[in-house]
Design a protein around this motif. Structure first.
Motif, PDB file in Angstrom:
ATOM      1  N   GLY A  12     -63.166  13.745   3.492  1.00  0.00           N
ATOM      2  CA  GLY A  12     -64.324  14.547   3.089  1.00  0.00           C
ATOM      3  C   GLY A  12     -65.465  14.450   4.085  1.00  0.00           C
ATOM      4  O   GLY A  12     -66.150  15.429   4.361  1.00  0.00           O
ATOM      5  N   GLN A  31     -70.552  15.742   1.639  1.00  0.00           N
ATOM      6  CA  GLN A  31     -69.373  14.889   1.755  1.00  0.00           C
ATOM      7  C   GLN A  31     -68.704  14.730   0.390  1.00  0.00           C
ATOM      8  O   GLN A  31     -67.484  14.812   0.280  1.00  0.00           O
ATOM      9  N   MET A  33     -68.874  16.823  -2.150  1.00  0.00           N
ATOM     10  CA  MET A  33     -68.278  18.110  -2.519  1.00  0.00           C
ATOM     11  C   MET A  33     -66.970  18.341  -1.778  1.00  0.00           C
ATOM     12  O   MET A  33     -65.986  18.818  -2.366  1.00  0.00           O
ATOM     13  N   MET A  34     -66.926  18.000  -0.507  1.00  0.00           N
ATOM     14  CA  MET A  34     -65.694  18.158   0.271  1.00  0.00           C
ATOM     15  C   MET A  34     -64.602  17.216  -0.240  1.00  0.00           C
ATOM     16  O   MET A  34     -63.435  17.590  -0.289  1.00  0.00           O
ATOM     17  N   THR A  35     -64.990  16.006  -0.628  1.00  0.00           N
ATOM     18  CA  THR A  35     -64.020  15.056  -1.165  1.00  0.00           C
ATOM     19  C   THR A  35     -63.427  15.566  -2.468  1.00  0.00           C
ATOM     20  O   THR A  35     -62.216  15.498  -2.674  1.00  0.00           O
ATOM     21  N   VAL A  36     -64.261  16.099  -3.337  1.00  0.00           N
ATOM     22  CA  VAL A  36     -63.768  16.656  -4.596  1.00  0.00           C
ATOM     23  C   VAL A  36     -62.844  17.838  -4.324  1.00  0.00           C
ATOM     24  O   VAL A  36     -61.798  17.996  -4.973  1.00  0.00           O
ATOM     25  N   LEU A  37     -63.185  18.658  -3.349  1.00  0.00           N
ATOM     26  CA  LEU A  37     -62.340  19.797  -2.982  1.00  0.00           C
ATOM     27  C   LEU A  37     -60.983  19.321  -2.453  1.00  0.00           C
ATOM     28  O   LEU A  37     -59.938  19.872  -2.832  1.00  0.00           O
ATOM     29  N   ILE A  38     -60.978  18.298  -1.628  1.00  0.00           N
ATOM     30  CA  ILE A  38     -59.722  17.772  -1.088  1.00  0.00           C
ATOM     31  C   ILE A  38     -58.866  17.182  -2.204  1.00  0.00           C
ATOM     32  O   ILE A  38     -57.648  17.393  -2.247  1.00  0.00           O
ATOM     33  N   ALA A  40     -58.955  18.050  -5.380  1.00  0.00           N
ATOM     34  CA  ALA A  40     -58.486  19.172  -6.202  1.00  0.00           C
ATOM     35  C   ALA A  40     -57.312  19.884  -5.532  1.00  0.00           C
ATOM     36  O   ALA A  40     -56.338  20.258  -6.204  1.00  0.00           O
ATOM     37  N   ILE A  41     -57.367  20.064  -4.234  1.00  0.00           N
ATOM     38  CA  ILE A  41     -56.260  20.699  -3.515  1.00  0.00           C
ATOM     39  C   ILE A  41     -55.014  19.827  -3.590  1.00  0.00           C
ATOM     40  O   ILE A  41     -53.894  20.341  -3.778  1.00  0.00           O
TER      41      ILE A  41
END
Length: 52
Positions: A12, A31, A33-38, A40-41
């Motif tokens: 992230g 960071q 938000m990107m970690t949560v997105l990763i 979730a993917i």
């Protein structure tokens, strides 16, 4: 479990560094938000793989 979280935060952070400077005041938020997105993917991909 802790090392999985560290790897996710590292990924992230790398993704967030593409969009925001690391010394920006909102870097930790981006960071996160990107970690949560990763995460979730990864969960979505695992669900699709298990579906087969």
């Amino acid at each position: 479990m802790a090392w999985i979280v560290r790897i996710a935060l590292l990924a992230g952070g790398a993704a967030a560094a593409w969009f925001v400077a690391p010394d920006a005041p909102n870097y930790s938020i981006v960071q996160g938000m990107m970690t949560v997105l990763i995460i979730a993917i990864a969960v979505f991909a695992a669900a699709l793989i298990r579906r087969r």
